[in-house]
Every structure is written in C-alpha cells, then in structure tokens.
Scaffold this motif. Structure first.
Motif, short mmCIF file in Angstrom:
data_model
loop_
_atom_site.label_atom_id
_atom_site.label_comp_id
_atom_site.label_asym_id
_atom_site.label_seq_id
_atom_site.Cartn_x
_atom_site.Cartn_y
_atom_site.Cartn_z
N VAL A 1 0.83 -1.20 0.00
CA VAL A 1 0.00 0.00 0.00
C VAL A 1 0.87 1.25 0.00
O VAL A 1 0.61 2.21 -0.74
CB VAL A 1 -0.95 -0.01 1.22
CG1 VAL A 1 -1.65 1.34 1.37
CG2 VAL A 1 -1.98 -1.11 1.09
N GLU B 1 2.27 1.81 -3.45
CA GLU B 1 1.29 2.36 -4.38
C GLU B 1 1.06 3.85 -4.13
O GLU B 1 0.91 4.62 -5.08
CB GLU B 1 -0.04 1.60 -4.25
CG GLU B 1 0.00 0.18 -4.80
CD GLU B 1 -1.39 -0.41 -4.95
OE1 GLU B 1 -2.31 0.35 -5.32
OE2 GLU B 1 -1.55 -1.61 -4.70
N GLU C 1 -9.62 3.59 -6.68
CA GLU C 1 -8.33 3.22 -6.11
C GLU C 1 -8.25 3.61 -4.64
O GLU C 1 -7.70 2.87 -3.82
CB GLU C 1 -7.20 3.88 -6.90
CG GLU C 1 -7.05 3.35 -8.32
CD GLU C 1 -6.07 4.17 -9.14
OE1 GLU C 1 -5.86 5.35 -8.79
OE2 GLU C 1 -5.52 3.64 -10.13
N LEU D 1 -7.60 0.88 -1.66
CA LEU D 1 -6.51 0.99 -0.69
C LEU D 1 -7.04 1.12 0.74
O LEU D 1 -6.45 0.57 1.68
CB LEU D 1 -5.63 2.20 -1.03
CG LEU D 1 -4.81 2.10 -2.32
CD1 LEU D 1 -4.02 3.38 -2.55
CD2 LEU D 1 -3.87 0.91 -2.27
N LEU E 1 -2.89 8.12 3.29
CA LEU E 1 -3.96 8.00 2.29
C LEU E 1 -4.99 9.11 2.47
O LEU E 1 -5.43 9.74 1.49
CB LEU E 1 -4.62 6.63 2.39
CG LEU E 1 -5.81 6.37 1.46
CD1 LEU E 1 -5.39 6.54 0.01
CD2 LEU E 1 -6.40 4.99 1.69
#
Length: 324
Positions: free
Chosen positions: A159, A162, A176, A180, A252
């Motif tokens: 993760v 990415e 996406e 995630l 994130l």
C-alpha cells in the motif's frame, strides 16, 4: 467429534470411531471439535472433570480463562482463524492438562489444528505426553500467527508503495482510494485480532510455567521459555505494524484531502474569475432610464470586451502567483 491419539511402540496411533473410556485414559491428546453432548459426557466422566460451555469460554475475566480444578489445569485462548477470508475471525479454544493427557475443546477448525493433525497422522510430529503435545500445539499456533503477520506487513508495504508511485504518476481516483482503504482496514483488523490472540497465548504460557508439576522436565521448560520469547517478539511486531498501518491510513487520507483541496481551489478560482464579468453584466442589465451607455452604438461590444478583460486579468494574475 472426538479425535484422539495414543502412543503405541513409539508411533502415534489414532483412535477410530467412538473410543472407549480406557482408550481415552491412555491417550496423550484428545481433540474435541464441536462435540456432541454424548462426546462431552464421555470425556468428563472418564477424567472426572467438567468442561466449560461455549458461553463460559467467551468470558474475558482472567479467572474464568486460567484456573485449576479437579486435578486439571484449564486454559482458554482466543486464537486467530480464517485469516485468509475477507473478514478475519477469532475463536476460543480451551486446553485442559490432566495427568499425561491434553484435552482441547474448540468449535472451529483453524489452520494450526488442521496442519498439526496432518503432521501427527504422518508421524512427522511424535506425541510423547500431554504437556509436550500442548507445547507443540502452541508452537504451531504461534507459527501461524507469525505467517499471518508477515503477510499483513507485506500488504501494508505494498500500500505504501502504491501511494508513493501514484504521487509521481498521477492522482488516485475514487475506486483506487476505496480499494486501498479496504486493504488498510483489513490489515488493521487482522493485526488487532492477532494481537488479541497473542495476549491470551502469553497469559497461558505464563500460567503453564507456574504449574511446576506439569512442567517438571528441563527441556520442556526451555521450550516453554522459547515460546514466551516468541510470543513477546510477535507482540512487539504487532505494535510496530499497528503504527505503520496508522501512518499509511493518515497518508492516504492526506492524499485524499490534497485532491479535495485542489478541486475546491479550482472552483474557488473559477468563482473569482467569473465574478467581475458577472458584475459588468449585472450593471448593464439594470435597464435604468438614464444610462448613457444604452444609447452608444458600440455599447454592447464594449460590455463584452469588459467581461473578457475582467476574466483574463485575474487569470493571468493567479497564474503569475502560482495559484493555478
């Protein structure tokens, strides 16, 4: 269902069908998997003990999970199971050490038990007595938790990779981001359940070490100490993994917040850019009687030109300041 093993000439001999009370007394391991009432009564009457009910196994008080009664040591652990499923689960397993026999009571079939049964059947693991079987089974459970945590760690690292790649290649779309976020949530849930399992296993190992008459062999005490160290190291790793998961979640959410701010910035700039032409249009749309521009032959083109200029000037100013 009852699955029991006894030692015959140095080999693990499984007891087929419903074993007799005498055969159970000679067994070193009796595994009760979702037992019927008759199976429970057979084991209880053979060893003179009272097995806990499923509701009693779920109690979280330490005195309800670790105690000695009627010549047996009762220990209940919360063990991670179905770790490969979309939603990991935990189950309660009760270990009972009575004499030279280990009795396990469970209501599911986690991988450590499934794999340990295969090893015992294929004679790759030799059962000696209840205590050594208990320690070997704990070792198998800890090995499984270690494998699960390693997989969760790799997933969290993936993760993070990415997120770093997307930072240079483009923006994360909503699909996406959702994918995630689900991976991070699953890793957190898996780590939390593994940590809960390790806490109960650590308590069981410590409790077993205090029962000297059960662990009276120096080699078994050394193995138990090794298990305690392994459980502690795995607990430390879960703490590190939890902090890493929290950081990836913050990263994130930070990326999502930046993208949302960019969208809001675009709308804000568009609102500011189109505010002056709206003002010009509003002024010349009032239609008052005494407005000299209404009688100009070039009043309409002039108004259009003012609107275009009022759009271009703020746009160039924002572009020069680096706001776009």
């Amino acid at each position: 269902m009852i699955r029991a093993y006894r030692i015959v000439e140095g080999r693990n001999e499984p007891l087929d069908g419903v074993p007799s009370a005498e055969a159970l007394r000679q067994s070193c391991w009796i595994d009760l998997n979702t037992p019927s009432t008759a199976d429970r009564q057979l084991v209880e009457q053979t060893f003179g003990i009272e097995l806990p009910t499923r509701e009693e196994m779920r109690e979280i008080e330490l005195s309800s999970r670790l105690y000695r009664e009627a010549g047996g040591a009762f220990m209940t652990a919360t063990v991670l199971c179905r770790a490969d499923a979309p939603v990991p689960e935990t189950m309660d397993i009760t270990f009972v050490l009575t004499g030279d026999t280990l009795i396990t009571l469970r209501f599911d079939d986690p991988k450590p038990f499934y794999g340990f049964h295969n090893q015992v059947t294929k004679q790759s693991v030799k059962l000696e007595n209840g205590v050594s079987t208990f320690i070997s089974l704990l070792d198998a459970i800890l090995d499984r938790i270690a494998d699960v945590l390693e997989g969760a760690g790799r997933d969290v690292t993936a993760v993070a990779r990415e997120l770093l790649i997307e930072e240079h290649q483009g923006h994360l779309n909503s699909d996406e981001q959702h994918r995630l976020l689900k991976r991070i949530a699953r890793a957190h849930d898996l780590t939390a359940k593994a940590r809960e399992s390790l806490v109960t296993l650590t308590r069981i190992i410590a409790f077993t070490g205090t029962v000297r008459e059960l662990i009276n062999d120096k080699a078994l005490r050394a193995r138990l100490k090794t298990l305690s160290q392994d459980a502690q190291s795995l607990a430390d790793y879960t703490a590190f993994l939890s902090s890493n998961i929290a950081f990836q979640l913050d990263a994130l959410l930070g990326v999502v917040g930046i993208e949302q701010n960019n969208i809001v910035k675009i709308f804000s700039v568009a609102a500011v850019v189109f505010l002056p032409p709206t003002l010009v249009a509003s002024i010349y749309g009032m239609n008052f009687h005494f407005m000299p521009e209404l009688d100009w032959p070039y009043g309409y083109p002039l108004a259009i030109a003012l609107m275009v200029i009022s759009v271009i000037v703020p746009f160039l100013y924002f572009k020069r300041r680096g706001w776009l």
